[in-house]
Write a protein that holds these residues in place. Sequence first.
Motif, PDB file in Angstrom:
ATOM      1  N   CYS A  22       0.793  -1.234   0.000  1.00 38.24           N
ATOM      2  CA  CYS A  22       0.000   0.000   0.000  1.00 38.24           C
ATOM      3  C   CYS A  22       0.824   1.282   0.000  1.00 38.24           C
ATOM      4  O   CYS A  22       0.332   2.320  -0.439  1.00 38.24           O
ATOM      5  CB  CYS A  22      -0.921   0.010   1.210  1.00 38.24           C
ATOM      6  SG  CYS A  22      -2.006  -1.414   1.295  1.00 38.24           S
ATOM      7  N   LEU A  23       2.009   1.240   0.522  1.00 37.79           N
ATOM      8  CA  LEU A  23       2.794   2.463   0.708  1.00 37.79           C
ATOM      9  C   LEU A  23       3.833   2.643  -0.398  1.00 37.79           C
ATOM     10  O   LEU A  23       4.250   1.681  -1.038  1.00 37.79           O
ATOM     11  CB  LEU A  23       3.486   2.422   2.071  1.00 37.79           C
ATOM     12  CG  LEU A  23       2.549   2.411   3.279  1.00 37.79           C
ATOM     13  CD1 LEU A  23       3.353   2.289   4.563  1.00 37.79           C
ATOM     14  CD2 LEU A  23       1.685   3.649   3.305  1.00 37.79           C
ATOM     15  N   PRO A  24       4.297   3.884  -0.622  1.00 34.78           N
ATOM     16  CA  PRO A  24       5.301   4.117  -1.673  1.00 34.78           C
ATOM     17  C   PRO A  24       6.658   3.518  -1.303  1.00 34.78           C
ATOM     18  O   PRO A  24       7.053   3.499  -0.144  1.00 34.78           O
ATOM     19  CB  PRO A  24       5.377   5.636  -1.775  1.00 34.78           C
ATOM     20  CG  PRO A  24       4.847   6.140  -0.491  1.00 34.78           C
ATOM     21  CD  PRO A  24       3.867   5.121   0.014  1.00 34.78           C
ATOM     22  N   LEU A  25       7.354   3.055  -2.326  1.00 32.14           N
ATOM     23  CA  LEU A  25       8.679   2.461  -2.135  1.00 32.14           C
ATOM     24  C   LEU A  25       9.796   3.491  -2.284  1.00 32.14           C
ATOM     25  O   LEU A  25      10.846   3.366  -1.657  1.00 32.14           O
ATOM     26  CB  LEU A  25       8.895   1.340  -3.144  1.00 32.14           C
ATOM     27  CG  LEU A  25       7.911   0.187  -3.085  1.00 32.14           C
ATOM     28  CD1 LEU A  25       8.123  -0.746  -4.265  1.00 32.14           C
ATOM     29  CD2 LEU A  25       8.052  -0.553  -1.784  1.00 32.14           C
ATOM     30  N   ALA A  26       9.577   4.475  -3.155  1.00 26.24           N
ATOM     31  CA  ALA A  26      10.600   5.488  -3.405  1.00 26.24           C
ATOM     32  C   ALA A  26       9.937   6.751  -3.936  1.00 26.24           C
ATOM     33  O   ALA A  26       8.814   6.708  -4.455  1.00 26.24           O
ATOM     34  CB  ALA A  26      11.623   4.975  -4.412  1.00 26.24           C
ATOM     35  N   HIS A  27      10.651   7.842  -3.793  1.00 28.46           N
ATOM     36  CA  HIS A  27      10.220   9.133  -4.345  1.00 28.46           C
ATOM     37  C   HIS A  27      11.324   9.626  -5.260  1.00 28.46           C
ATOM     38  O   HIS A  27      12.510   9.413  -4.996  1.00 28.46           O
ATOM     39  CB  HIS A  27       9.971  10.154  -3.228  1.00 28.46           C
ATOM     40  CG  HIS A  27       8.874   9.756  -2.297  1.00 28.46           C
ATOM     41  ND1 HIS A  27       7.558   9.907  -2.613  1.00 28.46           N
ATOM     42  CD2 HIS A  27       8.900   9.199  -1.071  1.00 28.46           C
ATOM     43  CE1 HIS A  27       6.806   9.472  -1.622  1.00 28.46           C
ATOM     44  NE2 HIS A  27       7.610   9.026  -0.657  1.00 28.46           N
ATOM     45  N   PHE A  28      10.941  10.293  -6.339  1.00 29.49           N
ATOM     46  CA  PHE A  28      11.940  10.818  -7.262  1.00 29.49           C
ATOM     47  C   PHE A  28      11.593  12.257  -7.615  1.00 29.49           C
ATOM     48  O   PHE A  28      10.439  12.672  -7.584  1.00 29.49           O
ATOM     49  CB  PHE A  28      12.056   9.948  -8.520  1.00 29.49           C
ATOM     50  CG  PHE A  28      10.774   9.791  -9.288  1.00 29.49           C
ATOM     51  CD1 PHE A  28      10.452  10.648 -10.326  1.00 29.49           C
ATOM     52  CD2 PHE A  28       9.896   8.763  -8.981  1.00 29.49           C
ATOM     53  CE1 PHE A  28       9.286  10.503 -11.031  1.00 29.49           C
ATOM     54  CE2 PHE A  28       8.728   8.601  -9.692  1.00 29.49           C
ATOM     55  CZ  PHE A  28       8.412   9.476 -10.726  1.00 29.49           C
ATOM     56  N   ASP A  29      12.632  13.032  -7.910  1.00 24.85           N
ATOM     57  CA  ASP A  29      12.486  14.438  -8.281  1.00 24.85           C
ATOM     58  C   ASP A  29      12.794  14.596  -9.754  1.00 24.85           C
ATOM     59  O   ASP A  29      13.779  14.052 -10.250  1.00 24.85           O
ATOM     60  CB  ASP A  29      13.441  15.316  -7.472  1.00 24.85           C
ATOM     61  CG  ASP A  29      13.148  15.273  -5.989  1.00 24.85           C
ATOM     62  OD1 ASP A  29      11.958  15.171  -5.641  1.00 24.85           O
ATOM     63  OD2 ASP A  29      14.102  15.334  -5.195  1.00 24.85           O
ATOM     64  N   GLN A  30      11.945  15.353 -10.427  1.00 23.29           N
ATOM     65  CA  GLN A  30      12.194  15.696 -11.828  1.00 23.29           C
ATOM     66  C   GLN A  30      12.160  17.208 -11.954  1.00 23.29           C
ATOM     67  O   GLN A  30      11.261  17.774 -12.543  1.00 23.29           O
ATOM     68  CB  GLN A  30      11.166  15.057 -12.755  1.00 23.29           C
ATOM     69  CG  GLN A  30      11.336  13.575 -12.902  1.00 23.29           C
ATOM     70  CD  GLN A  30      10.351  12.993 -13.907  1.00 23.29           C
ATOM     71  OE1 GLN A  30       9.277  13.508 -14.128  1.00 23.29           O
ATOM     72  NE2 GLN A  30      10.744  11.894 -14.499  1.00 23.29           N
ATOM     73  N   ALA A  37       6.273   9.320  -7.238  1.00 23.11           N
ATOM     74  CA  ALA A  37       6.447   8.232  -6.282  1.00 23.11           C
ATOM     75  C   ALA A  37       6.358   6.896  -7.003  1.00 23.11           C
ATOM     76  O   ALA A  37       5.606   6.737  -7.965  1.00 23.11           O
ATOM     77  CB  ALA A  37       5.387   8.305  -5.198  1.00 23.11           C
ATOM     78  N   LEU A  38       7.130   5.942  -6.512  1.00 23.62           N
ATOM     79  CA  LEU A  38       7.115   4.574  -7.016  1.00 23.62           C
ATOM     80  C   LEU A  38       6.382   3.706  -6.010  1.00 23.62           C
ATOM     81  O   LEU A  38       6.786   3.615  -4.850  1.00 23.62           O
ATOM     82  CB  LEU A  38       8.548   4.055  -7.205  1.00 23.62           C
ATOM     83  CG  LEU A  38       8.723   2.571  -7.485  1.00 23.62           C
ATOM     84  CD1 LEU A  38       8.156   2.212  -8.850  1.00 23.62           C
ATOM     85  CD2 LEU A  38      10.180   2.177  -7.400  1.00 23.62           C
ATOM     86  N   SER A  45       3.595   9.926 -11.656  1.00 24.41           N
ATOM     87  CA  SER A  45       4.476  10.930 -12.237  1.00 24.41           C
ATOM     88  C   SER A  45       4.208  12.284 -11.610  1.00 24.41           C
ATOM     89  O   SER A  45       3.175  12.486 -10.961  1.00 24.41           O
ATOM     90  CB  SER A  45       4.265  10.986 -13.757  1.00 24.41           C
ATOM     91  OG  SER A  45       2.961  11.425 -14.043  1.00 24.41           O
ATOM     92  N   PRO A  46       5.108  13.230 -11.775  1.00 23.82           N
ATOM     93  CA  PRO A  46       4.888  14.567 -11.197  1.00 23.82           C
ATOM     94  C   PRO A  46       3.604  15.234 -11.689  1.00 23.82           C
ATOM     95  O   PRO A  46       3.030  16.058 -10.997  1.00 23.82           O
ATOM     96  CB  PRO A  46       6.127  15.352 -11.631  1.00 23.82           C
ATOM     97  CG  PRO A  46       7.170  14.313 -11.809  1.00 23.82           C
ATOM     98  CD  PRO A  46       6.452  13.109 -12.334  1.00 23.82           C
ATOM     99  N   SER A  47       3.136  14.874 -12.869  1.00 26.51           N
ATOM    100  CA  SER A  47       1.894  15.466 -13.372  1.00 26.51           C
ATOM    101  C   SER A  47       0.659  14.813 -12.754  1.00 26.51           C
ATOM    102  O   SER A  47      -0.454  15.280 -12.959  1.00 26.51           O
ATOM    103  CB  SER A  47       1.837  15.340 -14.895  1.00 26.51           C
ATOM    104  OG  SER A  47       1.814  13.977 -15.274  1.00 26.51           O
ATOM    105  N   GLY A  48       0.846  13.715 -12.012  1.00 26.39           N
ATOM    106  CA  GLY A  48      -0.264  13.055 -11.341  1.00 26.39           C
ATOM    107  C   GLY A  48      -0.820  11.846 -12.074  1.00 26.39           C
ATOM    108  O   GLY A  48      -1.749  11.209 -11.604  1.00 26.39           O
ATOM    109  N   THR A  49      -0.249  11.507 -13.203  1.00 25.98           N
ATOM    110  CA  THR A  49      -0.735  10.334 -13.940  1.00 25.98           C
ATOM    111  C   THR A  49      -0.090   9.073 -13.396  1.00 25.98           C
ATOM    112  O   THR A  49       0.994   9.104 -12.816  1.00 25.98           O
ATOM    113  CB  THR A  49      -0.419  10.465 -15.447  1.00 25.98           C
ATOM    114  OG1 THR A  49       1.001  10.575 -15.597  1.00 25.98           O
ATOM    115  CG2 THR A  49      -1.111  11.674 -16.053  1.00 25.98           C
TER     116      THR A  49
END
Length: 150
Positions: A22-30, A37-38, A45-49
């Motif tokens: 249920c929880l995110p494994l990683a976060h990434f910055d673009q 979030a992964l 994706s940063p755009s929310g898709t």
Amino acid sequence: MIQRKQTVFLLVAFILSAICLCLPLAHFDQGIGQTGALYNLWIVSPSGTHQYQVWALFAILLLTCPITLVAVFSFHNRKTQSRYCLFNMLLLLGWYIVFAVFATGLKAAAGNLTYSITAVFPLVALLLNFMARKAILADEALVKAADRIR
């Protein structure tokens, strides 16, 4: 059933696997202010898709949950229970291999990738499955020794 320590190990492994689903494994910055979030099932994706190319992580971890519960409730057949634990350990190792492949690809594409504590939960579940299997095999050896005495 719940008195045995391997049952507690397996139940905690099940809970950790369910939480990890249920929880995110990683976060990434673009870029500045754009974070994604992964998760096990998708990448936000940063755009929310949502992009579903990491569904294999979800499938592998989803397989471990019912197998762990079956292992808990097959306490009458210790050999089968130890096989379930071994199969779970192999699945969790496979999960980490798939996770490393996806994380490497995401790190190459996104740049900065920070892992969450949730990414460690399958490793803890793997260790708990190992400890449960060791305790199950010790119980089996104890039963065989008691049978020899009679």
